[in-house]
Design a protein around this motif. Structure first.
Motif, mmCIF file in Angstrom:
data_model
loop_
_atom_site.group_PDB
_atom_site.id
_atom_site.type_symbol
_atom_site.label_atom_id
_atom_site.label_comp_id
_atom_site.label_asym_id
_atom_site.label_seq_id
_atom_site.Cartn_x
_atom_site.Cartn_y
_atom_site.Cartn_z
ATOM 1 N N MET A 1 0.836 -1.199 0.000
ATOM 2 C CA MET A 1 0.000 0.000 0.000
ATOM 3 C C MET A 1 0.873 1.251 0.000
ATOM 4 N N ILE A 2 0.349 2.293 -0.627
ATOM 5 C CA ILE A 2 0.964 3.612 -0.565
ATOM 6 C C ILE A 2 0.227 4.404 0.501
ATOM 7 N N CYS A 3 0.964 5.026 1.412
ATOM 8 C CA CYS A 3 0.351 5.737 2.538
ATOM 9 C C CYS A 3 0.808 7.189 2.559
ATOM 10 N N ASP A 4 -0.140 8.104 2.713
ATOM 11 C CA ASP A 4 0.145 9.527 2.844
ATOM 12 C C ASP A 4 -0.492 10.047 4.135
ATOM 13 N N SER A 5 0.213 10.914 4.843
ATOM 14 C CA SER A 5 -0.274 11.460 6.106
ATOM 15 C C SER A 5 -0.710 12.905 5.946
ATOM 16 N N PHE A 6 -1.779 13.274 6.674
ATOM 17 C CA PHE A 6 -2.333 14.628 6.614
ATOM 18 C C PHE A 6 -2.742 15.071 8.016
ATOM 19 N N VAL A 7 -2.861 16.380 8.180
ATOM 20 C CA VAL A 7 -3.467 16.968 9.382
ATOM 21 C C VAL A 7 -4.635 17.821 8.926
ATOM 22 N N PHE A 8 -5.835 17.451 9.364
ATOM 23 C CA PHE A 8 -7.032 18.227 9.044
ATOM 24 C C PHE A 8 -7.274 19.225 10.171
ATOM 25 N N PHE B 1 -10.665 20.918 17.567
ATOM 26 C CA PHE B 1 -9.807 19.733 17.521
ATOM 27 C C PHE B 1 -9.294 19.457 16.110
ATOM 28 N N ARG B 2 -7.994 19.237 16.007
ATOM 29 C CA ARG B 2 -7.395 18.822 14.738
ATOM 30 C C ARG B 2 -7.365 17.295 14.645
ATOM 31 N N LEU B 3 -7.290 16.789 13.428
ATOM 32 C CA LEU B 3 -7.292 15.348 13.192
ATOM 33 C C LEU B 3 -6.058 14.925 12.403
ATOM 34 N N ALA B 4 -5.413 13.863 12.864
ATOM 35 C CA ALA B 4 -4.369 13.204 12.080
ATOM 36 C C ALA B 4 -5.030 12.094 11.267
ATOM 37 N N VAL B 5 -4.801 12.105 9.965
ATOM 38 C CA VAL B 5 -5.436 11.118 9.083
ATOM 39 C C VAL B 5 -4.392 10.547 8.127
ATOM 40 N N LYS B 6 -4.683 9.344 7.639
ATOM 41 C CA LYS B 6 -3.831 8.724 6.627
ATOM 42 C C LYS B 6 -4.683 8.232 5.466
ATOM 43 N N ARG B 7 -4.116 8.371 4.287
ATOM 44 C CA ARG B 7 -4.755 7.842 3.072
ATOM 45 C C ARG B 7 -3.946 6.642 2.584
ATOM 46 N N TYR B 8 -4.671 5.563 2.262
ATOM 47 C CA TYR B 8 -4.047 4.336 1.775
ATOM 48 C C TYR B 8 -4.543 4.035 0.361
ATOM 49 N N ARG B 9 -3.601 3.760 -0.509
ATOM 50 C CA ARG B 9 -3.944 3.356 -1.876
ATOM 51 C C ARG B 9 -3.127 2.135 -2.263
ATOM 52 N N HIS B 10 -3.744 1.270 -3.062
ATOM 53 C CA HIS B 10 -3.049 0.057 -3.514
ATOM 54 C C HIS B 10 -2.128 0.416 -4.675
ATOM 55 N N TRP C 1 -5.991 -0.381 11.454
ATOM 56 C CA TRP C 1 -6.719 -0.924 10.308
ATOM 57 C C TRP C 1 -5.800 -1.467 9.213
ATOM 58 N N GLU C 2 -4.502 -1.292 9.323
ATOM 59 C CA GLU C 2 -3.620 -1.557 8.188
ATOM 60 C C GLU C 2 -3.622 -3.014 7.741
ATOM 61 N N ARG D 1 -11.241 2.872 -4.533
ATOM 62 C CA ARG D 1 -10.393 3.968 -5.003
ATOM 63 C C ARG D 1 -9.253 4.210 -4.018
ATOM 64 N N GLU D 2 -9.628 4.397 -2.750
ATOM 65 C CA GLU D 2 -8.646 4.599 -1.693
ATOM 66 C C GLU D 2 -9.342 4.462 -0.345
ATOM 67 N N ALA D 3 -8.549 4.412 0.715
ATOM 68 C CA ALA D 3 -9.092 4.318 2.068
ATOM 69 C C ALA D 3 -8.460 5.402 2.924
ATOM 70 N N TRP D 4 -9.271 5.965 3.822
ATOM 71 C CA TRP D 4 -8.795 6.975 4.762
ATOM 72 C C TRP D 4 -9.055 6.475 6.179
ATOM 73 N N SER D 5 -8.057 6.587 7.029
ATOM 74 C CA SER D 5 -8.206 6.181 8.422
ATOM 75 C C SER D 5 -7.941 7.390 9.314
ATOM 76 N N ILE D 6 -8.800 7.597 10.304
ATOM 77 C CA ILE D 6 -8.806 8.823 11.105
ATOM 78 C C ILE D 6 -8.471 8.505 12.563
ATOM 79 N N ASP D 7 -7.549 9.267 13.144
ATOM 80 C CA ASP D 7 -7.344 9.239 14.583
ATOM 81 C C ASP D 7 -8.397 10.140 15.230
ATOM 82 N N ALA D 8 -9.214 9.580 16.134
ATOM 83 C CA ALA D 8 -10.164 10.392 16.879
ATOM 84 C C ALA D 8 -9.407 11.496 17.625
ATOM 85 N N PRO D 9 -10.075 12.588 17.998
ATOM 86 C CA PRO D 9 -9.373 13.760 18.558
ATOM 87 C C PRO D 9 -8.491 13.470 19.755
ATOM 88 N N GLU D 10 -8.851 12.444 20.554
ATOM 89 C CA GLU D 10 -8.094 12.150 21.765
ATOM 90 C C GLU D 10 -7.265 10.878 21.630
#
Length: 348
Positions: A1-8, A16-25, A51-52, A71-80
């Motif tokens: 998988m290809i993984c990219d990290s983001f901060v929303f 509250f900000r969120l740390a999220v990752k996008r996964y693509r095959h 979830w990986e 298409r792709e998957a996004w996994s979200i860290d809850a605020p806490e």
């Protein structure tokens, strides 16, 4: 998988900000209009990387089953939780210092998820409103998923998958009150090193049944170095990203669980809701779990599946079987969509 990290970042509209990752095959990245964008919400005490393993199996299943495309998957860290907890450390610590024995509202996760998918913030340059979305929520993530649909502008999900959701009714006289906060609040949460923490996890009954790969991922992403806002005077070692007193406070919350339970029958009339449970009721008593599909039946839930040999933490103990159950639900909706599309063409 290809993984990219983001901060929303939804500020100044929400704190509250969120740390999220996008996964693509690497091979099966599908950009067709009907390809699915999957959104994953984790359990209490978990994090987005849990979830990986399931995702790896799921992408493989999609490559073999033409009835659904990812298409792709996004996994979200809850605020806490996870990396989000680090981003929100000061806010979370201040809230718990004010009322250390209070509950912590699960609705924060639902609200943040809604804002993320509605584009009400910055840091993620994707318009999810144009995507065919499917949300997958485990335990707390099930409540997050359900309650994220009550805000406006409304997020249009193509389907929802609830895995061992903590969506439970009010206990009846004589039933368990599902009290877990006291044991969580006393749990060990500081270690001399990441290696010492991993040895502790490996020897604890709480983690004994986990897939060894899932435990390794958990240890890699659940820890942060000291000092922290919770332990400002400890200069060496590691602790959990989600502070134990905040995790305990999450278990004291009951209102959101009940709200999600009551709303589920309405939601089932709007979108397909698939329910996936472990074969063994080792966390939520079976009497509570039985009411979830019964409630869904009144609203025509799409399917109910059990993962053999698994309990509440099936994502961590049976990642491949969990992926197979998710794939079966997605195939169910894909087959139904194909039938509906053929019906439309026949009318034309």
């Amino acid at each position: 998988m290809i993984c990219d990290s983001f901060v929303f970042d939804p500020r100044p509209d929400y704190q509250f900000r969120l740390a999220v990752k996008r996964y693509r095959h690497r091979v099966c990245h599908n950009t067709d209009d009907d390809a699915l964008t999957l959104i994953f919400a984790h359990c209490v005490g978990g994090h987005k990387e849990q979830w990986e393993l399931t995702l790896d199996y799921l992408f493989d299943a999609a490559s073999r089953h033409p009835s659904f495309k990812i298409r792709e998957a996004w996994s979200i860290d809850a605020p806490e939780h996870g990396d989000s907890a680090i981003l929100n450390d000061h806010l979370l610590t201040s809230a718990m210092d004010w009322r250390p024995e209070s509950s912590w509202c699960w609705e924060n996760s639902a609200r943040c998820t809604h804002m993320f998918l509605s584009g009400l913030g910055h840091g993620v340059d994707v318009d999810f409103r144009t995507r065919r979305l499917v949300v997958v929520g485990h335990s707390l993530g099930g409540i997050t998923s359900v309650l994220s649909t009550v805000y406006y502008p409304r997020v249009d999900f193509a389907a929802m998958l609830l895995i061992e959701p903590m969506i439970i009714r009010k206990p009846k006289p004589g039933e368990s009150n599902l009290e877990f906060s006291e044991s969580i609040a006393k749990r060990k949460d500081v270690w001399d090193s990441p290696e010492a923490a991993f040895r502790y996890f490996s020897s604890s009954l709480q983690w004994k049944s986990w897939d060894p790969r899932a435990l390794k991922i958990y240890a890699e992403h659940a820890l942060r170095t000291l000092p922290t806002e919770t332990y400002p005077d400890r200069n060496t070692g590691v602790t959990l990203k989600c502070p134990r007193r905040l995790e305990a406070a999450l278990y004291r919350e009951r209102l959101c669980s009940l709200r999600a339970f009551e709303y589920l029958q309405v939601l089932c009339q709007r979108i397909p809701v698939h329910i996936i449970l472990g074969e063994h009721a080792d966390f939520i008593p079976r009497s509570f779990l039985q009411d979830i599909p019964t409630l869904g039946t009144r609203g025509h839930h799409a399917s109910l599946r059990f993962v053999p040999g698994a309990g509440h933490l099936l994502v961590q103990t049976h990642p491949e079987a969990t992926a197979e159950a998710i794939a079966a639900a997605l195939e169910h909706d894909g087959a139904r969509s194909n039938v509906a599309e053929k019906g439309k063409l026949a009318k034309l």
